[in-house]
Motif scaffolding. Structure first.
Motif, PDB file in Angstrom:
ATOM      1  N   VAL A 124       0.823  -1.216   0.000  1.00  0.00           N
ATOM      2  CA  VAL A 124       0.000   0.000   0.000  1.00  0.00           C
ATOM      3  C   VAL A 124       0.858   1.267   0.000  1.00  0.00           C
ATOM      4  O   VAL A 124       0.361   2.347   0.290  1.00  0.00           O
ATOM      5  CB  VAL A 124      -0.981   0.010   1.205  1.00  0.00           C
ATOM      6  N   GLY A 125       2.147   1.091  -0.275  1.00  0.00           N
ATOM      7  CA  GLY A 125       3.022   2.252  -0.307  1.00  0.00           C
ATOM      8  C   GLY A 125       3.417   2.746   1.078  1.00  0.00           C
ATOM      9  O   GLY A 125       3.834   3.891   1.235  1.00  0.00           O
ATOM     10  N   LEU A 126       3.264   1.891   2.079  1.00  0.00           N
ATOM     11  CA  LEU A 126       3.632   2.226   3.461  1.00  0.00           C
ATOM     12  C   LEU A 126       4.337   1.016   4.076  1.00  0.00           C
ATOM     13  O   LEU A 126       4.169  -0.109   3.600  1.00  0.00           O
ATOM     14  CB  LEU A 126       2.360   2.478   4.284  1.00  0.00           C
ATOM     15  N   PRO A 127       5.080   1.218   5.171  1.00  0.00           N
ATOM     16  CA  PRO A 127       5.606   0.062   5.892  1.00  0.00           C
ATOM     17  C   PRO A 127       4.443  -0.787   6.413  1.00  0.00           C
ATOM     18  O   PRO A 127       3.382  -0.247   6.744  1.00  0.00           O
ATOM     19  CB  PRO A 127       6.378   0.688   7.055  1.00  0.00           C
ATOM     20  N   VAL A 128       4.643  -2.091   6.458  1.00  0.00           N
ATOM     21  CA  VAL A 128       3.561  -2.998   6.871  1.00  0.00           C
ATOM     22  C   VAL A 128       3.988  -3.852   8.065  1.00  0.00           C
ATOM     23  O   VAL A 128       5.146  -4.275   8.154  1.00  0.00           O
ATOM     24  CB  VAL A 128       3.148  -3.920   5.687  1.00  0.00           C
ATOM     25  N   ILE A 129       3.035  -4.079   8.975  1.00  0.00           N
ATOM     26  CA  ILE A 129       3.229  -5.002  10.106  1.00  0.00           C
ATOM     27  C   ILE A 129       2.152  -6.068  10.006  1.00  0.00           C
ATOM     28  O   ILE A 129       0.977  -5.745   9.780  1.00  0.00           O
ATOM     29  CB  ILE A 129       3.122  -4.262  11.457  1.00  0.00           C
ATOM     30  N   ALA A 130       2.540  -7.329  10.156  1.00  0.00           N
ATOM     31  CA  ALA A 130       1.546  -8.395  10.051  1.00  0.00           C
ATOM     32  C   ALA A 130       1.654  -9.401  11.184  1.00  0.00           C
ATOM     33  O   ALA A 130       2.751  -9.799  11.583  1.00  0.00           O
ATOM     34  CB  ALA A 130       1.678  -9.117   8.709  1.00  0.00           C
ATOM     35  N   ASP A 131       0.481  -9.809  11.666  1.00  0.00           N
ATOM     36  CA  ASP A 131       0.361 -10.935  12.593  1.00  0.00           C
ATOM     37  C   ASP A 131       0.177 -12.181  11.734  1.00  0.00           C
ATOM     38  O   ASP A 131      -0.848 -12.332  11.058  1.00  0.00           O
ATOM     39  CB  ASP A 131      -0.859 -10.698  13.497  1.00  0.00           C
ATOM     40  N   MET A 132       1.188 -13.042  11.710  1.00  0.00           N
ATOM     41  CA  MET A 132       1.106 -14.290  10.934  1.00  0.00           C
ATOM     42  C   MET A 132       1.105 -15.508  11.855  1.00  0.00           C
ATOM     43  O   MET A 132       1.606 -16.580  11.492  1.00  0.00           O
ATOM     44  CB  MET A 132       2.273 -14.389   9.937  1.00  0.00           C
ATOM     45  N   SER A 133       0.514 -15.337  13.031  1.00  0.00           N
ATOM     46  CA  SER A 133       0.565 -16.411  14.035  1.00  0.00           C
ATOM     47  C   SER A 133       0.060 -17.756  13.521  1.00  0.00           C
ATOM     48  O   SER A 133       0.590 -18.792  13.873  1.00  0.00           O
ATOM     49  CB  SER A 133      -0.264 -16.027  15.261  1.00  0.00           C
ATOM     50  N   SER A 134      -0.990 -17.716  12.703  1.00  0.00           N
ATOM     51  CA  SER A 134      -1.581 -19.000  12.337  1.00  0.00           C
ATOM     52  C   SER A 134      -1.363 -19.387  10.879  1.00  0.00           C
ATOM     53  O   SER A 134      -1.930 -20.375  10.421  1.00  0.00           O
ATOM     54  CB  SER A 134      -3.071 -19.020  12.690  1.00  0.00           C
TER      55      SER A 134
END
Ligand SMILES: *Cc1c(COP(=O)(O)O)cnc(C)c1O
Length: 356
Positions: free
Chosen positions: A159-169
């Motif tokens: 999206v043209g921004l830094p990204v943070i993701a929860d990929m726990s599962s």
């Protein structure tokens, strides 16, 4: 009887992981001591921790500018650690379920929280698309797999921004495009190890940018600088994680695992769609999770729910009761679950339908 473990988390681990962990509990790396009673700074355990971090980098093809750390506090601790370290003023969130909601709640302690879109009004039966992410956000946050509602983002968003993701599962269930990420985290107890350790993959040059002071233990930099050895790490889960990583490598890595997961999910979703006794709960088929497959009794068959649950139990099927916010059933088909177990569930659904 063989048990088929569809538990949502903690969940099935590979037989290899469990066997090797059991051996290390009795005699760790030939020391004559249990892994439960040795120093985390001893050369044997330091080697385990280093190898586990290196294998994560190898298996996920993590670029050089990232570091891998093992943390305590569960994935839930990351809901506050992420904004603590990365939110200066404002962050944008995609609301796709309970876990994203928990991250949104914690984010509000640190600044302005902007929810770009939400499927809450439809009980999170799809993943919202076509939304704007304001460019003045410090980062964009989402949860790739919604463990409770059974939806999944099958690709990394840009999206043209830094990204943070929860990929726990869904970590290790597919290749990851790291281009925009500054942080990916995952509690271990779904696709990696016993509960007690959380994996964080942090982009090093994104650290140290917020103006607020960060308590030592809650600062990613502490753990990056000390290579996960600032304090006593969760020794046993890290050991088990290494065994799972070896097993993943043996399987052929994340591409091979993704193929296997697709085959398992296709088999079960086909049965859910074709068997008149059941129906899926996710309304948008492209958003269906490969990891957590949610279904309920079909219209007019609701009264048979308890009977099906008992029938499945009698066939050795464990852990398919749905989360209370969705009801019905949830078959979690994590990486370590064999196709054979999915086949057993499908056979059970067919047998049940034939008998009624
Ligand atoms: C299980 C889960 C969590 C919570 O993990 P804890 O380790 O119990 O804090 C967070 N996010 C997702 C996607 C999960 O599946």
């Amino acid at each position: 009887m063989k048990k088929h473990n569809f538990s949502a988390g903690p969940s099935i681990l590979s037989e290899y992981t469990i066997q090797k962990t059991a051996e290390a509990v009795l005699n760790f790396a030939g020391t004559g001591l249990s892994i439960l009673e040795v120093s985390h700074r001893g050369k044997e355990f330091v080697a385990v921790c280093d190898e586990a971090r290196a294998m994560i980098k190898e298996i996920l093809a993590i670029p050089e500018d990232f570091e891998v750390v093992f943390l305590g506090g569960g994935a839930s601790m990351q809901f506050c650690m992420a904004p603590y370290n990365f939110m200066e003023k404002k962050a944008s969130f995609l609301d796709t379920g309970t876990w994203a909601g928990n991250a949104i709640k914690e984010g509000k302690f640190f600044g302005e929280v902007n929810v770009v879109a939400s499927s809450k009004a439809d009980n999170y039966t799809y993943i919202p698309k076509h939304y704007e992410v304001p460019k003045d956000s410090d980062y964009f946050y989402y949860c790739t797999n919604n463990t409770i509602f059974g939806t999944e983002l099958h690709e990394d968003l840009h999206v043209g921004l830094p990204v943070i993701a929860d990929m726990s599962s869904d970590i290790f269930s597919r290749p990851i495009d790291f281009t925009d990420y500054i942080l990916i985290f995952a509690g271990a107890q779904k696709n990696l190890a016993p509960a007690g350790v959380t994996l964080a993959i942090v982009r090093k040059d994104a650290l140290g940018k917020v103006s607020r002071p960060i308590p030592t233990m809650l600062s990613y930099k502490t753990h990056v600088d000390k290579e996960s050895m600032f304090n006593t790490p969760p020794v046993l889960p890290i050991f088990s994680a290494l065994q799972t990583l070896k097993y993943y490598k043996e399987l052929g890595g994340v591409e091979a695992i993704q193929k296997m997961n697709k085959a398992k999910a296709e088999l079960l979703y086909a049965e859910i769609d074709n068997n008149p006794f059941f129906k899926g709960t996710v309304t948008c088929k492209e958003d269906r999770s490969l990891m957590n497959i949610c279904f309920v009794m079909n219209d007019g068959k609701e009264a048979l729910e308890d009977e099906f649950a008992k029938f499945a139990t009698s066939k050795g099927i464990v852990g398919i009761k749905g989360h209370r916010s969705v009801g019905g059933f949830r078959a979690s088909c994590y990486n370590a679950l064999p196709l054979e177990s999915v086949q057993a569930l499908v056979d059970c659904m067919r047998e049940f339908a034939a008998a009624h």
